[in-house]
Write a protein that holds these residues in place. Structure first.
Motif, mmCIF file in Angstrom:
data_model
loop_
_atom_site.group_PDB
_atom_site.id
_atom_site.type_symbol
_atom_site.label_atom_id
_atom_site.label_comp_id
_atom_site.label_asym_id
_atom_site.label_seq_id
_atom_site.Cartn_x
_atom_site.Cartn_y
_atom_site.Cartn_z
ATOM 1 N N LYS A 158 0.805 -1.224 0.000
ATOM 2 C CA LYS A 158 0.000 0.000 0.000
ATOM 3 C C LYS A 158 0.830 1.262 0.000
ATOM 4 C CE LYS A 158 -4.363 -1.679 1.962
ATOM 5 N NZ LYS A 158 -5.238 -1.730 3.157
ATOM 6 N N PRO A 159 1.805 1.442 0.848
ATOM 7 C CA PRO A 159 2.550 2.710 0.849
ATOM 8 C C PRO A 159 3.381 2.891 -0.418
ATOM 9 C CG PRO A 159 2.946 1.458 2.869
ATOM 10 C CD PRO A 159 2.152 0.577 1.979
ATOM 11 N N MET A 160 3.750 1.796 -1.043
ATOM 12 C CA MET A 160 4.632 1.937 -2.207
ATOM 13 C C MET A 160 3.897 1.612 -3.506
ATOM 14 S SD MET A 160 6.921 -1.575 -1.928
ATOM 15 C CE MET A 160 7.401 -1.390 -0.259
ATOM 16 N N ALA A 161 2.528 1.746 -3.478
ATOM 17 C CA ALA A 161 1.752 1.343 -4.658
ATOM 18 C C ALA A 161 2.128 2.169 -5.874
ATOM 19 C CB ALA A 161 0.257 1.489 -4.345
ATOM 20 N N LYS A 162 2.259 3.504 -5.684
ATOM 21 C CA LYS A 162 2.570 4.368 -6.820
ATOM 22 C C LYS A 162 3.942 4.031 -7.399
ATOM 23 C CE LYS A 162 -0.305 8.276 -5.405
ATOM 24 N NZ LYS A 162 -0.350 9.676 -4.937
ATOM 25 N N ASP A 163 4.893 3.847 -6.532
ATOM 26 C CA ASP A 163 6.238 3.510 -7.014
ATOM 27 C C ASP A 163 6.233 2.172 -7.744
ATOM 28 O OD1 ASP A 163 7.138 5.814 -5.817
ATOM 29 O OD2 ASP A 163 7.715 4.798 -3.937
ATOM 30 N N LEU A 164 5.441 1.253 -7.207
ATOM 31 C CA LEU A 164 5.405 -0.083 -7.806
ATOM 32 C C LEU A 164 4.771 -0.033 -9.194
ATOM 33 C CD1 LEU A 164 6.060 -3.044 -7.166
ATOM 34 C CD2 LEU A 164 3.727 -3.297 -6.273
ATOM 35 N N ILE A 165 3.692 0.753 -9.294
ATOM 36 C CA ILE A 165 3.021 0.873 -10.596
ATOM 37 C C ILE A 165 3.936 1.579 -11.581
ATOM 38 C CG2 ILE A 165 1.071 1.981 -11.794
ATOM 39 C CD1 ILE A 165 -0.542 1.509 -9.191
ATOM 40 N N ARG A 195 -6.705 -5.565 -5.936
ATOM 41 C CA ARG A 195 -7.489 -4.867 -6.927
ATOM 42 C C ARG A 195 -7.853 -3.465 -6.440
ATOM 43 N NH1 ARG A 195 -8.657 -7.608 -11.411
ATOM 44 N NH2 ARG A 195 -8.814 -9.888 -11.267
ATOM 45 N N THR A 196 -7.932 -3.346 -5.148
ATOM 46 C CA THR A 196 -8.222 -2.010 -4.634
ATOM 47 C C THR A 196 -7.027 -1.077 -4.835
ATOM 48 O OG1 THR A 196 -7.455 -2.678 -2.455
ATOM 49 C CG2 THR A 196 -9.819 -2.903 -2.877
ATOM 50 N N ILE A 197 -5.839 -1.658 -4.854
ATOM 51 C CA ILE A 197 -4.622 -0.829 -5.015
ATOM 52 C C ILE A 197 -4.295 -0.667 -6.496
ATOM 53 C CG2 ILE A 197 -2.162 -0.670 -4.480
ATOM 54 C CD1 ILE A 197 -2.776 -2.451 -2.020
ATOM 55 N N MET A 198 -4.259 -1.830 -7.224
ATOM 56 C CA MET A 198 -3.905 -1.784 -8.634
ATOM 57 C C MET A 198 -5.039 -2.425 -9.426
ATOM 58 S SD MET A 198 0.067 -2.992 -8.306
ATOM 59 C CE MET A 198 -0.406 -4.447 -7.437
ATOM 60 N N GLY A 221 9.415 -5.076 -13.985
ATOM 61 C CA GLY A 221 10.783 -5.181 -13.434
ATOM 62 C C GLY A 221 10.806 -5.015 -11.940
ATOM 63 N N ALA A 222 9.612 -4.799 -11.278
ATOM 64 C CA ALA A 222 9.605 -4.603 -9.843
ATOM 65 C C ALA A 222 9.259 -5.895 -9.135
ATOM 66 C CB ALA A 222 8.601 -3.526 -9.495
ATOM 67 N N GLN A 223 9.744 -6.004 -7.886
ATOM 68 C CA GLN A 223 9.500 -7.233 -7.102
ATOM 69 C C GLN A 223 9.353 -6.850 -5.652
ATOM 70 O OE1 GLN A 223 11.879 -10.756 -7.906
ATOM 71 N NE2 GLN A 223 12.251 -10.992 -5.703
ATOM 72 N N VAL A 224 8.323 -7.377 -5.030
ATOM 73 C CA VAL A 224 8.117 -7.178 -3.593
ATOM 74 C C VAL A 224 8.074 -8.559 -2.973
ATOM 75 C CG1 VAL A 224 6.593 -6.269 -1.803
ATOM 76 C CG2 VAL A 224 6.833 -5.032 -3.944
ATOM 77 N N GLU A 225 8.872 -8.755 -1.969
ATOM 78 C CA GLU A 225 9.035 -10.101 -1.409
ATOM 79 C C GLU A 225 8.708 -10.073 0.064
ATOM 80 O OE1 GLU A 225 12.899 -11.703 -2.238
ATOM 81 O OE2 GLU A 225 12.696 -13.390 -0.854
ATOM 82 N N TRP A 226 7.970 -11.051 0.503
ATOM 83 C CA TRP A 226 7.714 -11.229 1.929
ATOM 84 C C TRP A 226 7.750 -12.721 2.184
ATOM 85 C CZ3 TRP A 226 8.536 -9.062 6.117
ATOM 86 C CH2 TRP A 226 7.956 -9.445 7.297
ATOM 87 N N THR A 227 8.990 -13.207 2.519
ATOM 88 C CA THR A 227 9.185 -14.633 2.751
ATOM 89 C C THR A 227 9.904 -14.815 4.077
ATOM 90 O OG1 THR A 227 11.334 -14.631 1.660
ATOM 91 C CG2 THR A 227 9.407 -15.068 0.266
#
Lengths: 256, 229
Positions: A158-165, A195-198, A221-227
């Motif tokens: 959520k906080p980085m949605a714009k950057d991610l898009i 879907r609410t974000i993107m 080219g972006a990746q968000v990881e939570w493992t």
């Protein structure tokens, strides 16, 4: 007392004969023998002098040879010593290089062992943590770990949605990979949240057994990881930081 | 008692009577010659001398040393002559101790013969050394007035030599003979021992005087003047 002149004449003749006899049988042999012996002695003395001179010359030559041998021996000893020193230095340098190489190899081996151990520890820790967390969530809150991790991933995005898009550019589909298939409820909840974000991005779920337990979102080219890996990496950093602080404290206490 | 062995006829040879003087002279000559031949045979320079040869060398070199001291230089001819004089007189006198031996030197004929031989040898050595004129010139030195005195001196030397030797040896032999008659057990031995010493001294004096006479005749005039104080 009278002089018998015939006897006088006879005695003169006898005396002259005696002079001749003694000259023939006494004086000449004796004097010639003495002269010959003196000549022999002189000859032998000359021979002795010559022999002495030869002996002295031989002695001098021998001494010179001995001196030359001593000099040659000293030079040879010095040469051998220098060669031995050079060889010793070369051997020491080779041994030092070999020791350094072995030390490096040993250090590399230790590092590899350490890495291997850390990886194993990492894996074992992650598995234990995951198992405990899953069990605790299931037993205490009737929640699944994957659902909570998906919820958390959405909270991170959520906080980085714009950057991610922005980083996704023209990509229209996102891929979410997990270690094991996500439950359908979790997939639906995750799809609804994203879907609410993107809203214009289609979502697809994949399974990667090589991946650590958790979720990875790839969008262009972006990746968000939570493992668990990323979590445990952070945990490792915290543990290392804590260990560093402890060692500094010990050093200071020892230094005091 | 015969004072001279000349009067004792030993035997006849070829019709000539051989008296004791000549006979014992021959014995002395034979003794000296045979001993010399025995010792000096097979002499080799590379073989060390034995004791007999060493003894002879000592005697000959002693005589040679005495002659060189007097004449001022080595002279083999003078050695032959003066050495033979010494050896003959010495051996003759030493044989005095042999019972029955009569020394030839106790005969005035022998001593006269020896003195005559010196008398003849002096001018012969002088002429051979200086030449006839050089030798005859010594008779008128330092002045011709000295000629008769020099001639008298020359003959008086020979006479003194003959009488001195004869008197000493003959007297010793005669005294020993007399004492043998008077006290036959002790004194003859003492006198014979004394006679040995006297005989050796006389032999030495006779040979030395002969060498001095001959050396003075052969020495150069400069040396003679130098020797005169």
């Amino acid at each position: 007392m009278s002089i018998d002149w015939i006897t006088v004449a006879a005695q003169i003749a006898n005396f002259l004969v005696l002079v001749w006899l003694l000259r023939r049988f006494l004086y000449r042999p004796i004097l010639d023998g003495i002269d010959a012996r003196e000549a022999e002695i002189a000859k032998r003395m000359q021979a002795a002098v010559t022999a002495k001179e030869q002996a002295e010359a031989a002695q001098t030559e021998y001494q010179n040879k001995v001196q030359a041998l001593h000099v040659a021996q000293s030079e040879m000893t010095e040469t051998i010593r220098k060669k031995a020193e050079e060889q010793r230095d070369a051997l020491l340098a080779a041994a030092r290089e070999k020791m350094d190489a072995e030390h490096s190899a040993w250090q590399a081996h230790l590092d590899a062992k350490a890495r291997d151990y850390a990886a194993k520890l990492h894996g074992a820790g992650a598995a234990a943590l995951l198992s405990l967390t899953r069990k605790a969530l299931g037993d205490l809150a009737d929640e699944s770990l994957e659902a909570r991790m998906a919820h958390h991933l959405v909270q991170q995005i959520k906080p980085m949605a714009k950057d991610l898009i922005g980083a996704a550019g023209q990509a229209a589909g996102a891929v979410i990979t997990s270690h094991s298939p996500l439950p359908p409820a979790t997939q639906d909840a995750l799809t609804a949240e994203l879907r609410t974000i993107m809203p214009d991005v289609s979502l697809r779920f994949e399974v990667d057994a090589q991946q650590a337990p958790g979720l990875v979102l790839r969008l262009g080219g972006a990746q968000v990881e939570w493992t668990t890996d990323s979590y445990i990496d952070g945990l490792d950093a915290m543990i290392i930081d804590q260990l560093t602080k402890n060692s500094d404290t010990k050093v200071h206490s020892h230094g005091d | 008692m015969n004072l001279s062995p000349d009067q004792t006829i030993m035997f006849n040879a070829w019709g000539l009577p051989i008296n004791a003087t000549i006979f014992y002279t021959w014995i002395v000559m034979a003794l000296l010659t045979v001993v010399s031949i025995l010792i000096t045979r097979n002499l080799r320079a590379d073989v060390p001398p034995n004791r007999w040869r060493t003894t002879l060398e000592v005697i000959v070199q002693g005589i040679q040393g005495q002659i060189e001291e007097i004449s001022g230089g080595p002279s083999r001819h003078l050695l032959y002559y003066a050495g033979t004089l010494f050896l003959f007189v010495a051996v003759s006198n030493l044989l005095l101790v042999v019972p029955g031996f009569e020394p030839p030197t106790s005969s005035l004929s022998t001593t006269t013969a020896l003195a005559l031989s010196v008398l003849i040898a002096v001018p012969m050595f002088g002429i051979s050394s200086r030449g006839l004129c050089g030798y005859l010139k010594t008779y008128i030195e330092p002045s011709f007035i000295m000629l008769p005195f020099n001639i008298i001196a020359e003959f008086s030397r020979g006479i003194s030599l003959a009488i001195r030797l004869y008197g000493n040896i003959m007297s010793g032999a005669v005294i020993a003979a007399i004492l043998l008659t008077v006290a036959p057990f002790f004194f003859p031995v003492v006198m014979d021992a004394l006679g040995l010493l006297t005989g050796m001294i006389q032999a030495y004096i006779f040979a030395i005087l002969a060498t001095v006479y001959i050396s003075s005749a052969t020495a150069s005039s400069a040396k003679v003047e130098k020797d005169i104080p």
